[in-house]
Design a protein around this motif. Structure first.
Motif, PDB file in Angstrom:
ATOM      1  N   LYS A 173       0.820  -1.208   0.000  1.00  0.00           N
ATOM      2  CA  LYS A 173       0.000   0.000   0.000  1.00  0.00           C
ATOM      3  C   LYS A 173       0.860   1.266   0.000  1.00  0.00           C
ATOM      4  O   LYS A 173       2.055   1.236   0.270  1.00  0.00           O
ATOM      5  CB  LYS A 173      -0.928  -0.006   1.223  1.00  0.00           C
ATOM      6  N   THR A 174       0.207   2.370  -0.329  1.00  0.00           N
ATOM      7  CA  THR A 174       0.864   3.673  -0.308  1.00  0.00           C
ATOM      8  C   THR A 174       1.013   4.146   1.138  1.00  0.00           C
ATOM      9  O   THR A 174       0.496   3.527   2.070  1.00  0.00           O
ATOM     10  CB  THR A 174       0.048   4.698  -1.106  1.00  0.00           C
ATOM     11  N   VAL A 188       4.529   2.679  -3.371  1.00  0.00           N
ATOM     12  CA  VAL A 188       4.089   1.703  -2.376  1.00  0.00           C
ATOM     13  C   VAL A 188       5.303   1.266  -1.574  1.00  0.00           C
ATOM     14  O   VAL A 188       6.438   1.350  -2.052  1.00  0.00           O
ATOM     15  CB  VAL A 188       3.402   0.484  -3.029  1.00  0.00           C
TER      16      VAL A 188
END
Length: 223
Positions: free
Chosen positions: A44-45, A127
């Motif tokens: 995920k970011t 990410v």
């Protein structure tokens, strides 16, 4: 008037045609697949958003831990590739960075924004993953190149909407053998010439497919 047309056809048009074909955009009629169906991303970011390679044309990169030290690579990529293609609806830049480099990535994005067209950096996506996870993922790309000691590489890769990693492999239209799995971000010339041409081929493939399957939708699509 007729004289000017004749002069154009005899002298100018052949030069234009030569420059077009000499640009390298037709080295391959279709950009070959280097690795089929690479794994999707599970990370995920910084703000917790999931990112997928599915149904996107992706420029995939691995920043390594020295993000700011290598900022020139990102500036080259921004100027030569990002600004020219960011308006294509299904286009994204996804950079895989080691956990702990969030601060440097934020600083980099602040530096990229002023030089991005319309100051739009929305398609620069980072990410974050543990170094061992990055190494494991990269190994599944089945590439000749390797990550460096900082879990990064100065190459970036073209991934199509089906998650196939594309590049140059085999005999081109000139009968020469080529192999290119990634594009060297240190070299503005490499990005401007070979990568820019190969991105054009990928985008043309999808424009042509969209136009063939749904001509009306293609006309409305912003590219």
């Amino acid at each position: 008037m007729k004289k000017n047309i004749v002069l154009f056809v005899l002298f100018i048009l052949p030069i234009v045609a030569y420059l077009f074909f000499a640009s390298g955009i037709n080295s391959f009629a279709k950009l070959p697949t280097i690795t089929e169906k690479i794994p999707d991303l599970q990370w995920k970011t910084a703000d917790g958003k999931s990112v997928s390679l599915d149904n996107k044309i992706t420029i995939l990169g691995f920043t390594g831990s020295k993000v700011i030290y290598n900022e020139g690579n990102f500036f080259n990529l921004n100027q030569k590739i990002y600004n020219k293609n960011k308006n294509f609806k299904d286009f994204q830049f996804v950079m895989v960075a080691p956990k702990g480099s969030e601060g440097e990535v934020k600083e980099l994005l602040e530096k990229l924004k002023p030089i991005a067209e319309d100051k739009d950096i929305s398609k620069w996506i980072f990410v974050f993953a543990a170094p061992e996870e990055i190494k494991e993922y990269y190994s599944k790309l089945n590439l000749v190149g390797k990550l460096d000691d900082n879990t990064g590489t100065e190459n970036v890769y073209i991934v199509d909407k089906l998650r196939n990693l594309r590049g140059r492999k085999g005999e081109n239209l000139e009968g020469k053998q080529e192999y290119k799995e990634g594009y060297y971000t240190i070299s503005a010339a490499d990005l401007h010439n070979e990568m820019s041409d190969d991105v054009k081929i990928i985008l043309y493939e999808y424009r042509a497919a969209l136009k063939k399957n749904n001509p009306k939708a293609e006309m409305k699509r912003k590219i």
